[in-house]
Design a protein around this motif. Sequence first.
Motif, PDB file in Angstrom:
ATOM      1  N   SER A 137       0.882  -1.399   0.085  1.00 56.81           N
ATOM      2  CA  SER A 137       0.051  -0.076   0.025  1.00 56.81           C
ATOM      3  C   SER A 137       0.918   1.167  -0.186  1.00 56.81           C
ATOM      4  CB  SER A 137      -0.816  -0.084   1.350  1.00 56.81           C
ATOM      5  OG  SER A 137      -1.649   1.117   1.231  1.00 56.81           O
ATOM      6  N   VAL A 138       0.289   2.130  -0.667  1.00 56.64           N
ATOM      7  CA  VAL A 138       1.325   3.374  -0.862  1.00 56.64           C
ATOM      8  C   VAL A 138       0.362   4.604  -0.448  1.00 56.64           C
ATOM      9  CG1 VAL A 138       2.839   4.924  -2.313  1.00 56.64           C
ATOM     10  CG2 VAL A 138       2.490   2.476  -2.771  1.00 56.64           C
ATOM     11  N   MET A 139       0.896   5.509   0.402  1.00 56.65           N
ATOM     12  CA  MET A 139       0.356   6.514   1.049  1.00 56.65           C
ATOM     13  C   MET A 139       1.108   8.007   0.518  1.00 56.65           C
ATOM     14  SD  MET A 139      -0.229   8.401   4.743  1.00 56.65           S
ATOM     15  CE  MET A 139      -1.381   7.375   5.280  1.00 56.65           C
ATOM     16  N   HIS A 140       0.020   8.689  -0.516  1.00 53.43           N
ATOM     17  CA  HIS A 140       0.745  10.025  -1.079  1.00 53.43           C
ATOM     18  C   HIS A 140       0.295  11.053  -0.435  1.00 53.43           C
ATOM     19  CE1 HIS A 140       1.508   7.190  -4.724  1.00 53.43           C
ATOM     20  NE2 HIS A 140       0.265   6.597  -4.276  1.00 53.43           N
ATOM     21  N   ILE A 141       1.251  11.871  -0.168  1.00 45.85           N
ATOM     22  CA  ILE A 141       1.044  13.289   0.445  1.00 45.85           C
ATOM     23  C   ILE A 141       0.959  14.358  -0.433  1.00 45.85           C
ATOM     24  CG2 ILE A 141       1.420  14.647   2.599  1.00 45.85           C
ATOM     25  CD1 ILE A 141       2.438  12.170   3.894  1.00 45.85           C
ATOM     26  N   CYS A 142      -0.015  15.291  -0.424  1.00 41.43           N
ATOM     27  CA  CYS A 142      -0.027  16.452  -1.078  1.00 41.43           C
ATOM     28  C   CYS A 142       0.408  16.492  -2.424  1.00 41.43           C
ATOM     29  CB  CYS A 142       0.642  17.774  -0.086  1.00 41.43           C
ATOM     30  SG  CYS A 142       0.450  19.456  -0.704  1.00 41.43           S
ATOM     31  N   TRP A 143       1.656  17.266  -2.914  1.00 38.23           N
ATOM     32  CA  TRP A 143       1.946  17.047  -4.096  1.00 38.23           C
ATOM     33  C   TRP A 143       1.986  15.813  -4.835  1.00 38.23           C
ATOM     34  CZ3 TRP A 143       6.308  15.147  -6.944  1.00 38.23           C
ATOM     35  CH2 TRP A 143       6.343  15.513  -8.275  1.00 38.23           C
ATOM     36  N   GLY A 144       2.765  14.775  -3.691  1.00 39.18           N
ATOM     37  CA  GLY A 144       2.760  13.745  -3.908  1.00 39.18           C
ATOM     38  C   GLY A 144       1.467  12.917  -4.596  1.00 39.18           C
ATOM     39  N   ALA A 145       0.218  13.286  -3.715  1.00 41.14           N
ATOM     40  CA  ALA A 145      -0.921  12.905  -4.118  1.00 41.14           C
ATOM     41  C   ALA A 145      -1.345  13.416  -5.557  1.00 41.14           C
ATOM     42  CB  ALA A 145      -1.999  13.215  -2.875  1.00 41.14           C
ATOM     43  N   GLN A 146      -1.071  14.781  -5.708  1.00 40.18           N
ATOM     44  CA  GLN A 146      -1.439  15.020  -7.141  1.00 40.18           C
ATOM     45  C   GLN A 146      -0.572  14.217  -8.203  1.00 40.18           C
ATOM     46  OE1 GLN A 146      -0.736  19.318  -6.804  1.00 40.18           O
ATOM     47  NE2 GLN A 146      -2.458  19.766  -5.545  1.00 40.18           N
ATOM     48  N   ALA A 147       0.540  13.999  -7.881  1.00 35.59           N
ATOM     49  CA  ALA A 147       1.338  13.168  -9.000  1.00 35.59           C
ATOM     50  C   ALA A 147       0.920  11.918  -9.038  1.00 35.59           C
ATOM     51  CB  ALA A 147       2.743  12.998  -8.365  1.00 35.59           C
ATOM     52  N   ALA A 148       0.149  11.189  -7.951  1.00 34.93           N
ATOM     53  CA  ALA A 148      -0.139  10.079  -8.262  1.00 34.93           C
ATOM     54  C   ALA A 148      -1.453   9.992  -9.045  1.00 34.93           C
ATOM     55  CB  ALA A 148      -0.531   9.248  -6.780  1.00 34.93           C
ATOM     56  N   LEU A 149      -2.316  11.011  -8.735  1.00 39.04           N
ATOM     57  CA  LEU A 149      -3.738  11.104  -9.291  1.00 39.04           C
ATOM     58  C   LEU A 149      -3.281  11.290 -10.911  1.00 39.04           C
ATOM     59  CD1 LEU A 149      -5.686  13.377  -7.095  1.00 39.04           C
ATOM     60  CD2 LEU A 149      -6.347  11.021  -7.616  1.00 39.04           C
ATOM     61  N   TYR A 150      -2.334  12.209 -11.280  1.00 41.39           N
ATOM     62  CA  TYR A 150      -1.945  12.353 -12.504  1.00 41.39           C
ATOM     63  C   TYR A 150      -1.349  11.067 -13.405  1.00 41.39           C
ATOM     64  CZ  TYR A 150       0.293  14.688 -16.516  1.00 41.39           C
ATOM     65  OH  TYR A 150       0.533  14.967 -17.963  1.00 41.39           O
ATOM     66  N   TYR A 151      -0.485  10.478 -12.627  1.00 38.73           N
ATOM     67  CA  TYR A 151       0.374   9.393 -13.315  1.00 38.73           C
ATOM     68  C   TYR A 151      -0.551   8.053 -13.277  1.00 38.73           C
ATOM     69  CZ  TYR A 151       3.587   5.586 -14.292  1.00 38.73           C
ATOM     70  OH  TYR A 151       4.385   4.626 -14.619  1.00 38.73           O
ATOM     71  N   HIS A 152      -1.066   7.818 -12.151  1.00 40.46           N
ATOM     72  CA  HIS A 152      -1.873   6.634 -12.175  1.00 40.46           C
ATOM     73  C   HIS A 152      -3.352   6.692 -12.804  1.00 40.46           C
ATOM     74  CE1 HIS A 152       0.914   4.205  -9.836  1.00 40.46           C
ATOM     75  NE2 HIS A 152       0.965   5.295  -8.708  1.00 40.46           N
ATOM     76  N   TYR A 153      -4.048   7.934 -12.804  1.00 38.22           N
ATOM     77  CA  TYR A 153      -5.446   7.858 -13.060  1.00 38.22           C
ATOM     78  C   TYR A 153      -5.793   8.896 -13.955  1.00 38.22           C
ATOM     79  CZ  TYR A 153      -5.379   4.974  -8.900  1.00 38.22           C
ATOM     80  OH  TYR A 153      -5.351   3.983  -7.808  1.00 38.22           O
ATOM     81  N   GLY A 154      -4.813   9.771 -14.401  1.00 36.41           N
ATOM     82  CA  GLY A 154      -4.720  10.640 -15.539  1.00 36.41           C
ATOM     83  C   GLY A 154      -5.542  11.919 -15.133  1.00 36.41           C
TER      84      GLY A 154
END
Length: 315
Positions: A137-154
């Motif tokens: 499981s990966v927890m993404h915080i702030c900009w890390g969350a935005q990066a994950a939403l962009y990379y994994h989910y467009g």
Amino acid sequence: MPINIPKQMPAREILEKEKIFVMDEERATTQDIRPLNILILNLMPEKEKTEVQLLRLLGNSPLQVNVTFLHMATHQSKNVSKSHLEQFYKTYDSVKKYYFDGMIITGAPIEHLPFEKVNYWEELKLIMDWSRDHVTSVMHICWGAQAALYYHYGIDKYELPAKCSGIYRHTISDQTVKLVRGFDEVYFAPHSRYTSVSREEIINHPDLNLLSEGEAGPFIITSKDEKHIMITGHLEYDTDTLAIEYQRDIKKGLDIQIPENYFPDNDVNQAPVNTWRSHSHLLFSNWLNYYVYQETPYEQDRKVKVDIPAANDIS
């Protein structure tokens, strides 16, 4: 949860003064339990402060945690010494053959840049792709969350008219979800960012669940398979972090507003009051228990994880 970190790490003394259970590596090796192996990709400029904030929250549960810190090989940090990175951090190449129970990807003060313009974006994409089958499981915080939403989910970020900075109210869409078990109906959390993400795109995405939102927009987003936890704010922040950031921005001559709902009576000379600490601990405790520990098969992981050296021993 006693956390296992190197004896020489500066965060250790701070955590011990706060009575956080920090375990010596010698003692850790004598316990007949399989520890959780957590990888922290620390993208924040003041890495030592972030180390303390995250280790404090990881140290509040009855199991043992081995923590490995990761930094980007393709980026030169300006606010931390080279010796600190060499002694306490690893790079992707040195950990890519290992498996981890959990991973945290922090924020970074680079929201003004398109993701493709970030000098370590290609390396970060490599790490996020690797995490699909090397991390439970990966927890993404702030900009890390935005990066994950962009990379994994467009889902791309967009710029806000002014900086979102302050302490904001949040509500939860489903109290039965394990990640927010024990949360109050209304709770508070810090935000500090210049960009946000679209609520509509999140709720319309078939692989995402908007678990919590509030005055600052979407806050806790989870993937339907619970592989990714995305937190758009900073529950890990210390009481004075927003005050320090505000004074820093003032000194830079930025046109910045006082953090909302933070200083008593909006008086910067008064000490702020922490209204988010309990939910910070609860979120991390729930994540470690329900999304990491409970989801990681013991016998399978003994074969691939139990022999991971301590953070300062991985080579």
